[in-house]
Write a protein that holds these residues in place. Sequence first.
Motif, PDB file in Angstrom:
ATOM      1  N   TRP A   1      30.618 -15.869  -0.186  1.00  0.00           N
ATOM      2  CA  TRP A   1      29.940 -14.607   0.135  1.00  0.00           C
ATOM      3  C   TRP A   1      28.659 -14.467  -0.684  1.00  0.00           C
TER       4      TRP A   1
ATOM      5  N   ALA B   1      29.340 -13.767   6.018  1.00  0.00           N
ATOM      6  CA  ALA B   1      28.449 -12.885   5.260  1.00  0.00           C
ATOM      7  C   ALA B   1      27.058 -12.831   5.879  1.00  0.00           C
TER       8      ALA B   1
ATOM      9  N   ILE C   1      32.396  -5.478  -2.257  1.00  0.00           N
ATOM     10  CA  ILE C   1      33.349  -6.241  -1.462  1.00  0.00           C
ATOM     11  C   ILE C   1      34.630  -6.432  -2.270  1.00  0.00           C
TER      12      ILE C   1
ATOM     13  N   TRP D   1      27.224 -10.419   8.815  1.00  0.00           N
ATOM     14  CA  TRP D   1      27.789  -9.083   8.616  1.00  0.00           C
ATOM     15  C   TRP D   1      26.646  -8.066   8.605  1.00  0.00           C
TER      16      TRP D   1
ATOM     17  N   ALA E   1      33.234 -18.072   4.486  1.00  0.00           N
ATOM     18  CA  ALA E   1      32.807 -16.797   3.902  1.00  0.00           C
ATOM     19  C   ALA E   1      31.290 -16.649   3.958  1.00  0.00           C
ATOM     20  N   GLU E   2      30.576 -17.731   3.675  1.00  0.00           N
ATOM     21  CA  GLU E   2      29.118 -17.685   3.736  1.00  0.00           C
ATOM     22  C   GLU E   2      28.647 -17.400   5.160  1.00  0.00           C
TER      23      GLU E   2
ATOM     24  N   ALA F   1      31.304  -8.568  -5.625  1.00  0.00           N
ATOM     25  CA  ALA F   1      32.568  -9.053  -5.076  1.00  0.00           C
ATOM     26  C   ALA F   1      33.657  -8.976  -6.138  1.00  0.00           C
TER      27      ALA F   1
END
Length: 371
Positions: free
Chosen positions: A27, A362, A3, A365, A358-359, A36
């Motif tokens: 993430w 993620a 990422i 995703w 972001a969490e 990341a």
Amino acid sequence: MRILIAPDKFAGTMTAAEAASAIADGWRRARGADTAAELPLADGGPGFIDVLEAAIPTAARRTVDACDPLGRPVKADYLREGGTAYVESAATCGLHLLTAAERDPRRTTTYGLGQVIGAAIETGARRVVVGLGGSATNDAGTGMLTALGYTCRDLAGSALPYGGAALAACTSIDGLPRTRGVEFVAATDVDSPLLGPHGATYMFGPQKGAGKSDLPLLEAALANFAEIAERDLGPVGASGWPGAGAAGGLGLAFFLLGGRRASGAKLTCEAVGLDAAVAASDLVITGEGSFDAQSLRGKLAAEVASAAAAHGKPCLVLAGKSDLDEHPDLAGVHSVTELLGSVEKAMKAPAEGLRALAESVARTWPGSEES
């Protein structure tokens, strides 16, 4: 997955580095096995020289005594690398230097920026790259021009006071600029012309403190100055060039000095090696405080999205708030405001809100356990 996290600043709440760290932390909470990489970016506004300093190891930071948008003393840094000086207009003209009650583009000035540029020139700079963005001014760069040797005068021949409103009385410009033939590059975060609905006043004036009744007055003042400036300094038509309206018309001032415009986003992305970083990633994440129509007019998020699309890599925008749901180069647009339910909640703890966003993204995703 690999990422790449390449955000801009979240204006007023987080630097680009802080935003990148928050996204990476969030993430990893959901996908600890992913790698990341953090690559903070800038598009000419606040953080411009910080990003360049990290990308150019041979650059040296220098500090200058200057003044802020209301004429108060301020310390301002610029970078020097060989014969090139990199200057950040927000260091002296930035909105962040004023309280909400002090914001008034009728009287704020770019004079301090001229002081920094003058200092860089006097120490031998032959090329000056100025990042434009995040300004509290709407004076078409006349304060800067004054600091460099020009004088804007009224009908009686008196020098104009500082600020955007005073430009309504401009009838002539004279003087010899102390620029020693240097090359100017205006690294802008927008491609707006000086005037009109997408220009300096109507597009950006309200966020600088301009009230509804101030807008037509400031617009008329800029139009008057542009006419006089193109007559006395040239080139004719410069006010309509893309970028002339950047930073309250600072773009026009650099055109009057013979400078050229460059995309601040492109310049910084090239300096930090964004293209190679995108090529080495599986997913690109960018972001900024507010993702809206302005974001598509030369700002950082659109530049990152374009780079990702060129390599066939999916790109996500994580923003504080967003007025755009989609973009042809994006796999998704998500906002902290949408996640938490209100701007007030998003602003209360911005870093933690961005981590939570972001969490959440993620976990949904493709390839995650919950997707």
